[in-house]
Design a protein around this motif. Sequence first.
Motif, PDB file in Angstrom:
ATOM      1  N   GLU A 182       0.824  -1.216   0.000  1.00 42.46           N
ATOM      2  CA  GLU A 182       0.000   0.000   0.000  1.00 42.46           C
ATOM      3  C   GLU A 182       0.853   1.259   0.000  1.00 42.46           C
ATOM      4  OE1 GLU A 182      -3.247   0.184  -0.574  1.00 42.46           O
ATOM      5  OE2 GLU A 182      -2.920  -1.953  -0.928  1.00 42.46           O
ATOM      6  N   ILE A 183       1.975   1.255   0.708  1.00 39.44           N
ATOM      7  CA  ILE A 183       2.846   2.433   0.717  1.00 39.44           C
ATOM      8  C   ILE A 183       3.416   2.672  -0.673  1.00 39.44           C
ATOM      9  CG2 ILE A 183       5.065   3.324   1.547  1.00 39.44           C
ATOM     10  CD1 ILE A 183       4.444   2.003   4.247  1.00 39.44           C
ATOM     11  N   SER A 184       3.964   1.648  -1.303  1.00 46.89           N
ATOM     12  CA  SER A 184       4.590   1.841  -2.611  1.00 46.89           C
ATOM     13  C   SER A 184       3.558   2.155  -3.690  1.00 46.89           C
ATOM     14  CB  SER A 184       5.430   0.618  -2.997  1.00 46.89           C
ATOM     15  OG  SER A 184       4.651  -0.555  -3.015  1.00 46.89           O
ATOM     16  N   ARG A 185       2.328   1.687  -3.506  1.00 49.82           N
ATOM     17  CA  ARG A 185       1.269   1.983  -4.479  1.00 49.82           C
ATOM     18  C   ARG A 185       1.026   3.490  -4.605  1.00 49.82           C
ATOM     19  NH1 ARG A 185      -2.199  -1.890  -5.832  1.00 49.82           N
ATOM     20  NH2 ARG A 185      -1.929  -2.906  -3.793  1.00 49.82           N
ATOM     21  N   ARG A 186       1.352   4.236  -3.560  1.00 47.74           N
ATOM     22  CA  ARG A 186       1.130   5.688  -3.564  1.00 47.74           C
ATOM     23  C   ARG A 186       2.141   6.442  -4.417  1.00 47.74           C
ATOM     24  NH1 ARG A 186       0.984   5.299   2.347  1.00 47.74           N
ATOM     25  NH2 ARG A 186       2.756   6.736   2.399  1.00 47.74           N
ATOM     26  N   PHE A 187       3.113   5.738  -4.985  1.00 44.83           N
ATOM     27  CA  PHE A 187       4.183   6.380  -5.743  1.00 44.83           C
ATOM     28  C   PHE A 187       4.194   5.857  -7.180  1.00 44.83           C
ATOM     29  CE2 PHE A 187       5.273   6.470  -1.298  1.00 44.83           C
ATOM     30  CZ  PHE A 187       5.743   7.763  -1.100  1.00 44.83           C
ATOM     31  N   PRO A 188       3.194   6.234  -7.988  1.00 38.66           N
ATOM     32  CA  PRO A 188       3.120   5.699  -9.361  1.00 38.66           C
ATOM     33  C   PRO A 188       4.287   6.116 -10.241  1.00 38.66           C
ATOM     34  CG  PRO A 188       1.536   7.484  -9.042  1.00 38.66           C
ATOM     35  CD  PRO A 188       2.071   7.137  -7.685  1.00 38.66           C
ATOM     36  N   ILE A 259      11.331  17.345  -8.137  1.00 39.60           N
ATOM     37  CA  ILE A 259       9.922  16.960  -8.075  1.00 39.60           C
ATOM     38  C   ILE A 259       9.632  16.274  -6.742  1.00 39.60           C
ATOM     39  CG2 ILE A 259       8.140  15.512  -9.128  1.00 39.60           C
ATOM     40  CD1 ILE A 259       9.678  15.832 -11.781  1.00 39.60           C
ATOM     41  N   PRO A 260       8.592  16.691  -6.012  1.00 39.90           N
ATOM     42  CA  PRO A 260       8.255  16.027  -4.744  1.00 39.90           C
ATOM     43  C   PRO A 260       8.029  14.532  -4.946  1.00 39.90           C
ATOM     44  CG  PRO A 260       7.018  18.071  -4.975  1.00 39.90           C
ATOM     45  CD  PRO A 260       7.688  17.824  -6.302  1.00 39.90           C
ATOM     46  N   GLU A 261       8.478  13.726  -3.993  1.00 41.88           N
ATOM     47  CA  GLU A 261       8.423  12.277  -4.152  1.00 41.88           C
ATOM     48  C   GLU A 261       7.005  11.728  -4.241  1.00 41.88           C
ATOM     49  OE1 GLU A 261       8.697  10.957   0.565  1.00 41.88           O
ATOM     50  OE2 GLU A 261      10.418  10.667  -0.733  1.00 41.88           O
ATOM     51  N   ASP A 262       6.018  12.447  -3.687  1.00 44.47           N
ATOM     52  CA  ASP A 262       4.650  11.953  -3.697  1.00 44.47           C
ATOM     53  C   ASP A 262       3.826  12.525  -4.844  1.00 44.47           C
ATOM     54  OD1 ASP A 262       4.570  14.528  -2.745  1.00 44.47           O
ATOM     55  OD2 ASP A 262       3.365  14.072  -0.965  1.00 44.47           O
ATOM     56  N   ALA A 263       4.483  13.172  -5.822  1.00 41.51           N
ATOM     57  CA  ALA A 263       3.755  13.717  -6.971  1.00 41.51           C
ATOM     58  C   ALA A 263       3.132  12.582  -7.775  1.00 41.51           C
ATOM     59  CB  ALA A 263       4.694  14.538  -7.852  1.00 41.51           C
ATOM     60  N   GLU A 264       1.910  12.812  -8.269  1.00 39.62           N
ATOM     61  CA  GLU A 264       1.252  11.830  -9.126  1.00 39.62           C
ATOM     62  C   GLU A 264       1.541  12.092 -10.591  1.00 39.62           C
ATOM     63  OE1 GLU A 264      -2.842  11.446  -8.243  1.00 39.62           O
ATOM     64  OE2 GLU A 264      -2.516  10.956  -6.131  1.00 39.62           O
ATOM     65  N   THR A 265       1.926  13.329 -10.903  1.00 44.87           N
ATOM     66  CA  THR A 265       2.371  13.681 -12.247  1.00 44.87           C
ATOM     67  C   THR A 265       3.648  14.496 -12.108  1.00 44.87           C
ATOM     68  OG1 THR A 265       0.988  15.679 -12.237  1.00 44.87           O
ATOM     69  CG2 THR A 265       0.062  13.699 -13.236  1.00 44.87           C
ATOM     70  N   PRO A 266       4.563  14.397 -13.070  1.00 47.68           N
ATOM     71  CA  PRO A 266       5.868  15.067 -12.942  1.00 47.68           C
ATOM     72  C   PRO A 266       5.799  16.544 -13.271  1.00 47.68           C
ATOM     73  CG  PRO A 266       5.782  13.848 -14.989  1.00 47.68           C
ATOM     74  CD  PRO A 266       4.494  13.552 -14.272  1.00 47.68           C
ATOM     75  N   VAL A 267       5.170  17.341 -12.393  1.00 51.21           N
ATOM     76  CA  VAL A 267       5.022  18.771 -12.638  1.00 51.21           C
ATOM     77  C   VAL A 267       5.758  19.532 -11.541  1.00 51.21           C
ATOM     78  CG1 VAL A 267       3.415  20.686 -12.832  1.00 51.21           C
ATOM     79  CG2 VAL A 267       2.818  18.455 -13.793  1.00 51.21           C
ATOM     80  N   LEU A 268       6.643  20.418 -11.953  1.00 50.03           N
ATOM     81  CA  LEU A 268       7.360  21.276 -11.011  1.00 50.03           C
ATOM     82  C   LEU A 268       6.574  22.551 -10.743  1.00 50.03           C
ATOM     83  CD1 LEU A 268      10.992  21.168 -12.392  1.00 50.03           C
ATOM     84  CD2 LEU A 268      10.285  20.463 -10.118  1.00 50.03           C
ATOM     85  N   PRO A 269       6.784  23.193  -9.584  1.00 52.95           N
ATOM     86  CA  PRO A 269       6.282  24.547  -9.415  1.00 52.95           C
ATOM     87  C   PRO A 269       6.875  25.452 -10.491  1.00 52.95           C
ATOM     88  CG  PRO A 269       7.125  23.653  -7.340  1.00 52.95           C
ATOM     89  CD  PRO A 269       7.532  22.712  -8.422  1.00 52.95           C
TER      90      PRO A 269
END
Length: 281
Positions: A182-188, A259-269
């Motif tokens: 479940e933890i790793s599932r949060r990091f697609p 990029i934050p490690e928990d991002a769901e898409t690779p978008v920077l500020p």
Amino acid sequence: MTTDHNRLRHADLPTVRQAIRAGQYTAHTAGLGAGYLQANLAVLPSAYALDFMRFCQRNPKPCPLVGVSDTGNPMMTTMGRDIDIRTDVPAYNIYRDGQLARSVTDITDLWTDDMVAFALGCSFTFENALMQAGIPVWHIDNDTTVPMFRSSIDTVPAGPFWGKMVVSMRAVPNPRVDEVREISRRFPLAHGAPVHVGDPAAIGITDPGAPDWGDPAPIPADHVPVFWACGVTPQVALEAASPPLCITHKPGHMLITDIPEDAETPVLPQHTTQTRQPRRA
């Protein structure tokens, strides 16, 4: 002057990146840059770029594409404010005609105006979350590189790119396997949930003590081997495609992005891209 892993493990991201850029740190990046996405690397001649992008799109578990450079531009502007792909990876593998020729710590002299760089998410990213949950990560605690294996799992071909999936292995305490899933599932963007749990032979691994890349790691009696899709998979596909020249990260030696490690898409500020001169030859 060299910098050791234990010191950088507690350093902020700018300090880690500067040590890599200056050639002061050339070892594995597991446990470094906590909170930020780590990425595998593939650099190819532009003639191969579209087929390689298709390969990544068709195989998102081992090849989660998080960034692509403009042709000939080594600055990975979508990955960070000042990331130069020629210098900001601790070690690179150089392939010629599909064969590993050598490893280097700087590719400035190999970069050409015809090259395209691809960044692919890495499972090192979710290890920080595992450790925060109190789940031990043996290769980080012992300053080694995670074991990686060629599996029997097929990838989906694209043009000249094909091959078996590479997987990374971590031994997990029996009662915590579902929690790790479940933890790793949060990091697609970091390969997500495991592709296999349990018997290594079921995915073609005959000796879990003899990895194809990385270092051996024990599997204690009260632990289960857990396998994730691995970003070394493109290196197998690159061997099959055999371009005249291609460059990858040395397994375990990743690009650490902004990029934050928990991002769901690779978008920077939003930011202003900076440019700089390459480091020393």
